[in-house]
Design an enzyme around this catalytic site. Structure first.
Site, PDB file in Angstrom:
ATOM      1  CD  GLU A   1      -0.935  10.386  -2.462  1.00  0.00           C
ATOM      2  OE1 GLU A   1      -1.512   9.825  -1.967  1.00  0.00           O
ATOM      3  OE2 GLU A   1       0.186  10.903  -3.014  1.00  0.00           O
ATOM      4  CG  ASP A   2       3.087  10.485  -1.191  1.00  0.00           C
ATOM      5  OD1 ASP A   2       2.402  10.046  -0.433  1.00  0.00           O
ATOM      6  OD2 ASP A   2       4.153  10.270  -1.893  1.00  0.00           O
TER       7      ASP A   2
END
Length: 714
Positions: A75-76
């Protein structure tokens, strides 16, 4: 915590752990999160490491520990599913991807969206329950460090924790986690209430001394005389648990008596019942406070005997009696299925099979069930206490407290519930609204041709029964409802000078999250929907909300004083979208939507990223956006489209024709909007038109930024 420290925690319960793979995951996660920081200022990777450490307390397998270390990488960071799968295998990649998808669910949104996300959450859990174990540990660490978040973010996370994650942890049997999550959320949501409970505890300790130590010694002495070997553990209940009792019983702290709890861990199941006898001989039992979850285990594997007795000075004392294996399941719940001991998967006869457990939660929910019905059923399943009743053949049926024979009938089978005409409880004929009690025997009386009555909705308690009753009621006279609904729809749309077409009805169905346009008509005819609701689903009133508009120069929150901003021309973000800023020397900040494809150009420059969000409130319709529209090449079609855009409160600033054909043509329409909801509403209204073949939001990823002087809105 270093990689070696984490490995030692795992090795303590699993000497055969793959230390090299854990170390590789540690180093990979650390590398991917390099340069990222938490709100507290700590390096971001400290968070995944602490999540992994929490899971070691549950003695979980290597795959779960590694997933915790990597749970934010997809996700990051620049890592993706393929990279994780290549380095750590498909199993871990699937788990990490599952946690990522859970993270992206906005579970604290409005009711209908919340129901939809609950369904997605249970689907994700059904694939591999370890996903939710990592997510719960992730939420626990975030709650432990919540003070570094913005105040409004703290409130949102605390409410979400109290409403969803804490009950879910309890439903999974992880009671210790539920209590800690509730207490951490309570500390944010009601700090004064929690502080008052803590002050009263301190006062009570000064007045009565260490009650827990004295009662523990008394119990050890009683058990010793009975020849029972057992460990006795005493504790004061958590502040939120006490606060909840005060609210439920509407009494002050001084009147609460059962604020202490004790656990007796015995050597065998036989000793559990011997312990119960010894305690009841020594202290008087409180009527109605005895539960035997050993003979009637909970669906998550929990086994224990609960009793409440009058201890020293007449104070109520809650006692839980269980064996060591039962205690392991009571502490870990469904997670006990993956627990390791001495390098081997722990053999615990009481650990429930996660696949069977999750199927019990989901099997009753049909795929076409209403979202509100699904949410109601899930919340009842998660929050309610249980009663155990028996069929005439001795089979146990578990129901929420307050359930009726109707709930019992539908719990056996939908066919039995539908045909129910009466019930016998303990061989006595009773009304269908009778509330069932623990241990009762229930016999359902059925008859052919019987169908559920509308009054049953007020009698039933379980989500399964209510959903089945609603479906049956809707099915009855459905043709009449559809016919009546069509007339009502024709009248309602006629008031706004619109025609009722199949495409219009299908658009309304998608907006209202119903299965088809016919379902819209059926509910309209049965008064479950109003004509105004159906019209608004397709052509909502878009007059700007009353009140002061948000100043366009201060529309974005998160900028430094005096810092200017501009919307990126590539993605043209609108108020309501998740956004991020990129700084440009001498030109301020350019605002992109979080999913803008051009953001990859700045991945190696994290120092230029600025965390931003739109100001909440009513924005003026000055934010330009572009629609990619394909429409029929007939006389008057374009004029009708332009009129419809004006009716929705949007302004057309430009038109650009891209492709002309004899029957269709494609064009870009530049419109000025208020926010993302305004865009979605406009697109929905256009999509409902029969002359519209396709409509999309157009974003030009070839445009570079910035290209103009920054003035705030551009």
């Amino acid at each position: 915590m270093t990689a070696d420290d984490l490995i030692e925690l795992v090795r303590a319960y699993n000497p055969k752990t793959n230390a090299d793979l854990i170390r590789e995951a540690y180093e990979f996660g650390e590398q991917m999160h390099e340069g990222q920081f938490r709100q507290s200022g700590e390096p971001y990777f400290t968070h995944p490491v602490e999540v992994a450490a929490i899971l070691t307390e549950q003695r979980l397998d290597d795959a779960t520990i590694i997933t915790a270390l990597l749970h934010d990488t997809i996700e990051d960071t620049k890592a993706n599913y393929a990279i994780v799968a290549e380095k750590f295998g498909d199993e871990i990649a699937r788990l990490v991807d599952g946690v990522t998808k859970l993270t992206n669910l906005q579970l604290s949104s409005v009711e209908t969206k919340q129901a939809e996300n609950f369904r997605k959450l249970f689907i994700a859990m059904s694939r591999d329950l370890r996903v939710i174990l990592v997510k719960l540990a992730d939420r626990l660490h975030n709650m432990r460090t919540i003070k570094s978040m913005r105040v409004e973010k703290q409130g949102q996370k605390a409410r979400e924790t109290m409403d969803i994650y804490a009950p879910l942890a309890g439903r999974m049997g992880m009671q210790w986690m539920r209590e800690e999550l509730e207490d951490l959320a309570f500390k944010v949501l009601n700090p004064e209430g929690r502080a008052s409970i803590m002050r009263r505890f301190l006062t009570l300790q000064k007045e009565s001394g260490d009650v827990i130590q004295r009662i523990t010694k008394d119990m050890v002495k009683v058990l010793g005389k009975a020849g029972i070997e057992a460990d006795v553990i005493g504790r004061a209940k958590k502040p939120y648990s006490i606060w909840r009792k005060m609210q439920e019983k509407e009494m002050g702290f001084s009147r609460l008596s059962d604020i202490y709890g004790f656990r007796v861990i015995t050597q065998s199941e036989e000793d559990c019942y011997r312990t119960l006898g010894a305690i009841h001989q020594r202290w008087r039992a409180v009527p109605g406070r005895f539960k035997d979850y050993i003979s009637q285990p909970k669906s998550n594997g929990y086994r224990s005997i609960h009793t409440t007795v009058l201890g020293r000075d007449g104070k109520r004392v809650e006692v839980q009696i269980r064996t060591q294996l039962m205690h392991e399941v009571a502490e870990s719940g469904v997670a006990a299925h993956w627990s390791y001991r001495d390098g081997q998967r722990a053999e615990n006869d009481f650990a429930v099979d996660p696949a069977k457990w999750i199927s019990q939660l989901t099997e009753q929910f049909d795929g076409d069930e209403d979202h509100e019905d699904f949410l109601e059923a899930v919340k009842l399943e998660m929050y309610s206490d249980k009663v155990f009743c028996f069929t005439p053949k001795g089979e146990v049926i578990k129901l929420p407290r307050g359930a009726t024979p109707i709930d019992f009938a539908f719990a056996i089978h939908t066919r039995i519930g539908t045909a129910c005409v009466g019930a016998k409880v303990d061989h006595m004929r009773v009304p269908l609204w009778t509330r069932l009690k623990n241990g009762q025997s229930v016999e359902i009386i059925t008859a052919e041709g019987q169908s559920p009555q509308a009054t049953w909705l007020d009698i039933a308690v379980t989500g399964k029964a209510k959903s089945a009753i609603r479906r049956s009621l809707r099915q009855q006279d459905r043709d009449q409802f559809v016919k009546l609904g069509r007339e009502l729809a024709r009248s309602a749309f006629g008031h706004v000078r619109k025609r009722v077409t199949e495409k219009v009805l299908d658009t309304a169905a998608r907006t209202l999250r119903l299965s088809s346009g016919e379902e819209v008509l059926a509910r309209l005819g049965s008064s479950e929907l109003t004509g105004q609701q159906v019209v608004q689903a397709v052509y909502p009133e878009l007059t700007p909300p009353e009140g002061e508009k948000v100043d366009t120069r201060r529309a974005v929150i998160g900028l430094s004083p005096g810092q200017r901003f501009d919307r990126a021309p590539c993605c043209k973000p609108l108020p309501g979208e998740r956004i991020v800023g990129i700084t440009f020397r001498g030109k301020g900040v350019v605002v992109h939507s979080i999913d803008c494809a051009r953001m990859t150009e700045y991945e190696d420059q994290p120092e230029r990223w600025v965390d931003l969000r739109w100001h909440e409130g009513s924005h003026p319709a000055v934010y330009d956006s572009v629609l990619d529209l394909t429409i029929s090449n007939d006389a008057g079609v374009l004029g009708r489209m332009c009129t419809l855009i004006g009716e929705t409160g949007a302004n057309i600033s430009d038109l650009l024709f891209l492709d002309r054909k004899p029957d269709f043509y494609r064009l870009l329409i530049y419109v000025e909007l208020r926010d993302l909801m305004h865009l979605h509403t406009l697109m929905r209204a256009l999509e409902a038109e029969s002359d519209v073949a396709s409509i999309d939001r157009f974003r030009d990823e070839t445009v570079s930024a910035p290209s103009a002087v920054l003035t705030g809105v551009k």
